[in-house]
Scaffold this motif. Structure first.
Motif, PDB file in Angstrom:
ATOM      1  N   ASP A 155       0.849   4.061  -2.875  1.00 15.99           N
ATOM      2  CA  ASP A 155       0.648   5.462  -2.442  1.00 15.99           C
ATOM      3  C   ASP A 155       1.762   6.331  -3.040  1.00 15.99           C
ATOM      4  N   GLN A 156       2.996   5.839  -2.937  1.00 18.88           N
ATOM      5  CA  GLN A 156       4.151   6.597  -3.460  1.00 18.88           C
ATOM      6  C   GLN A 156       4.020   6.829  -4.966  1.00 18.88           C
ATOM      7  N   GLU A 211       0.813  -1.215   0.000  1.00 15.61           N
ATOM      8  CA  GLU A 211       0.000   0.000   0.000  1.00 15.61           C
ATOM      9  C   GLU A 211       0.852   1.272   0.000  1.00 15.61           C
ATOM     10  N   ASP A 212       1.909   1.274   0.810  1.00 18.49           N
ATOM     11  CA  ASP A 212       2.762   2.479   0.883  1.00 18.49           C
ATOM     12  C   ASP A 212       3.381   2.776  -0.476  1.00 18.49           C
ATOM     13  N   LYS A 213       3.725   1.687  -1.189  1.00 21.45           N
ATOM     14  CA  LYS A 213       4.412   1.895  -2.467  1.00 21.45           C
ATOM     15  C   LYS A 213       3.423   2.361  -3.544  1.00 21.45           C
TER      16      LYS A 213
END
Ligand code: ADP
Length: 601
Positions: free
Chosen positions: A462-463, A458-460
């Motif tokens: 998002d990035q 998810e963080d990636k």
């Protein structure tokens, strides 16, 4: 009665008888010579006939030599067959050499024995001749070969080359390179000691002729091998002799210098090379007998400049005098462009780091100056803190981007922490954060169809979305609409971030995902950046098993489109488990339709 002065009658009689005997012997010898001449003529006819029917494959230098030798030896020794067997050091075999005399090529091909086998092996090892009186019944022969080659009797001598001391004629070194066979003495005879002496003498001569022909062939093969290596090396290579004639110019050099004519050998280099700096290097090296190293730039096409590192070196003869010049061309265009990009990168990164730091420092100093905390009201202070917070985020993002680049450079794949992701929620979150950075743009979410739950980091993701949306805002300085759309695309999800900004010139499109690549023009220079955002985005998308591409037109805007699979291939085995866990924990709502809509600024 014949009377010779001073001789008695009896002595005259004996002399007369002797003369008659000699005349008779001479007559017989003449008959034998005539018979031999006839036989020779027949043999020559036979050779001519066999030559006429043979395939007209050109003979090598060594084959020509062998052909002459076997014919001569067979004539002199009155043999029906004559063949050289040469030692092959790779296989350890004695191999019959083509052409032979009185043996068909097919028979020659099958005539091969271990150097430890048969009469050939014995002669080779012992360096002593052997006469075969009855080949079939001789215990030393290999019967199969004897039968195959129709051998009745024969004589075999070693082929020895000797290195002698020039003054004393003493043998310093001797080496056996093979054996020489003659088979089947003519007219039903067998070979005798006299033949041994004769063939031994002939073989010495033949051995040295064959050794030099073999050496010549080896040198020729080495030369050809060297030429083909030089021709195919990646670096360009030009060799010029003292009088300025091209001795060698490989394919790379021809292509680097834009020379289409492959027949350049023997021509003057000034007539072939068109580039002043290259001509200067060659001229200086030749005229001043010096070695030159320089970088030259060559543009064969208007839109393409290549940079070569040219290094010339002198070629010296046995007497150490220069006999020519060799120049090596190495394409360093890529290295130089990376150097340039790195320099630009260091300056842009310094700038990117300094800008938020200056801002943070400025606001903190301002707040510190307000010693009793009454000068700025609550709202003003909050605004300062918000700016400091945003700038800190910017610094964190930049540092994390730099760390990720070095991770990719070090060959370490970007580690994924996969879990079920609801894209709609994620897109909304990204858009709401980006909204706070701009009041000029309209940010629109456009979700066309029901999106599947995907497994991703998810963080990636998002990035990826943050980076693309941030770029869309950055590169549309006049404002406009920025749309973040997502749709199901078969088994994948396709997302697109589009803007109505400055767009990307066509020639930059294939390079925008390259490390440190920035479009450098008046418009982009006003916008900060490091040229690593898209490079990271591409790696992040690909780490998920997805792909990304761009569609853009100058002055109209850009569209960055990427697709992600339902699950990165490396996590497919755990997919069900992950989605199941997501459902139970209530984090996921697989298959739920996201609300259609848009978020306006
Ligand atoms: P940067 O930090 O320079 O923005 P990126 O890797 O994100 O680095 O982008 C590389 C280059 O691609 C940018 O310098 C810019 O020239 C171009 N670019 C990226 N996104 C856009 C966009 N939405 N519109 C126009 N140009 C863009």
């Amino acid at each position: 009665m014949n009377e010779v002065e001073g001789l008695s009658n009896q002595e005259c009689e004996r002399l007369k008888e002797r003369i008659e005997t000699l005349e008779k012997e001479l007559g017989q010898k003449n008959v034998a010579v005539a018979a031999l001449e006839r036989a020779n003529r027949q043999l020559e006819d036979k050779i001519r006939a066999s030559e006429a029917t043979e395939a007209p494959a050109p003979l090598t230098e060594l084959e020509e030599t062998l052909k002459r030798l076997v014919f001569r030896v067979a004539m002199i020794l009155q043999a029906e067959k004559c063949v050289f067997m040469l030692f092959d050091k790779d296989s350890g075999d004695l191999v019959a050499a083509k052409p032979a005399f009185g043996l068909a090529d097919e028979e020659v091909r099958s005539f091969r024995v271990r150097a430890t086998q048969g009469v050939s092996g014995e002669v080779f090892r012992e360096q002593k001749p052997v006469i075969l009186y009855d080949a079939m019944n001789d215990p030393r022969t290999v019967k199969e070969k004897v039968g195959l080659l129709n051998i009745m009797n024969g004589l075999c001598v070693p082929l020895v080359i000797e290195k002698r001391d020039e003054d004393t004629n003493r043998v310093l070194e001797s080496k056996t390179i093979g054996v020489l066979h003659v088979f089947n003495k003519r007219d039903g005879n067998v070979f005798i000691q006299e033949d041994v002496n004769l063939l031994t003498r002939l073989s010495k001569n033949a051995a040295s002729v064959i050794a030099s022909a073999q050496m010549y062939r080896e040198i020729l093969e080495e030369k050809e091998e060297l030429e083909s290596i030089i021709e195919s090396v990646y670096a360009g290579l030009v060799m010029i002799n003292k009088s300025g004639k091209v001795m060698q110019m490989n394919a790379s050099a021809r292509s680097m210098l834009g020379i289409n004519d492959p027949e350049v050998v023997g021509k003057a280099y000034q007539d072939i090379v068109n580039y002043e700096p290259v001509l200067d290097i060659l001229k200086t090296s030749l005229d001043e007998s010096t070695e030159v190293a320089e970088e030259v730039s060559i543009s064969l096409r208007e839109d393409e400049e290549k940079i070569y590192q040219v290094q010339s070196a002198l070629v010296r003869g046995d007497d150490q005098q220069p006999i020519g010049v060799v120049a090596i061309f190495n394409d360093i265009t890529e290295i130089r462009s990376i150097d340039r990009m790195k320099t630009a990168f260091v300056s842009t990164v310094s700038h990117e780091l300094r800008t938020p730091l200056t801002s943070i420092k400025g606001f903190i100093s301002t707040l510190l100056q307000d010693e009793d905390g009454t000068f700025y009201d609550f709202d003003m202070k909050r605004e300062f803190y918000t700016i400091i917070d945003t700038e800190c985020d910017r610094l964190t993002r930049l540092i994390s981007d730099l760390l990720n680049v070095s991770r990719i450079e070090a060959g370490r794949a970007l580690d994924l922490n996969p879990k079920p992701v609801t894209l709609t929620t994620l897109i909304e979150k990204v858009v709401s954060v980006q909204k706070s950075y701009t009041n000029k743009h309209e940010l629109v979410i456009d979700i066309q169809s029901e999106l599947p739950t995907i497994v991703a980091d998810e963080d990636k993701v998002d990035q990826i979305l943050t980076n693309l949306t941030n770029n869309a805002i950055k590169y549309s300085p006049e404002g406009g609409k920025v749309t973040i759309s997502a749709t199901r695309y078969g088994e994948r999800v396709r997302m697109c971030v589009s803007d109505q900004g400055m767009g990307i010139p066509k020639e930059h499109l294939p390079k925008v995902f390259d490390r440190f690549h920035r479009v450098d023009n008046r418009d982009t220079r006003r916008v900060g950046g490091t040229g690593i955002g898209l490079y990271l985005v591409k790696h992040l998308v690909e780490a998920h098993g997805g792909k990304i591409w761009v569609d853009s037109e100058v002055g109209k805007g850009s569209k960055f489109i990427f697709e992600l699979p339902k699950c990165p291939p490396q996590f497919e085995a755990e997919q069900e488990q992950m989605i199941g866990a997501g459902q139970h924990s209530g984090h996921m709502q697989p298959g739920m339709a996201p609300p259609m809509g848009s978020v306006n600024n």
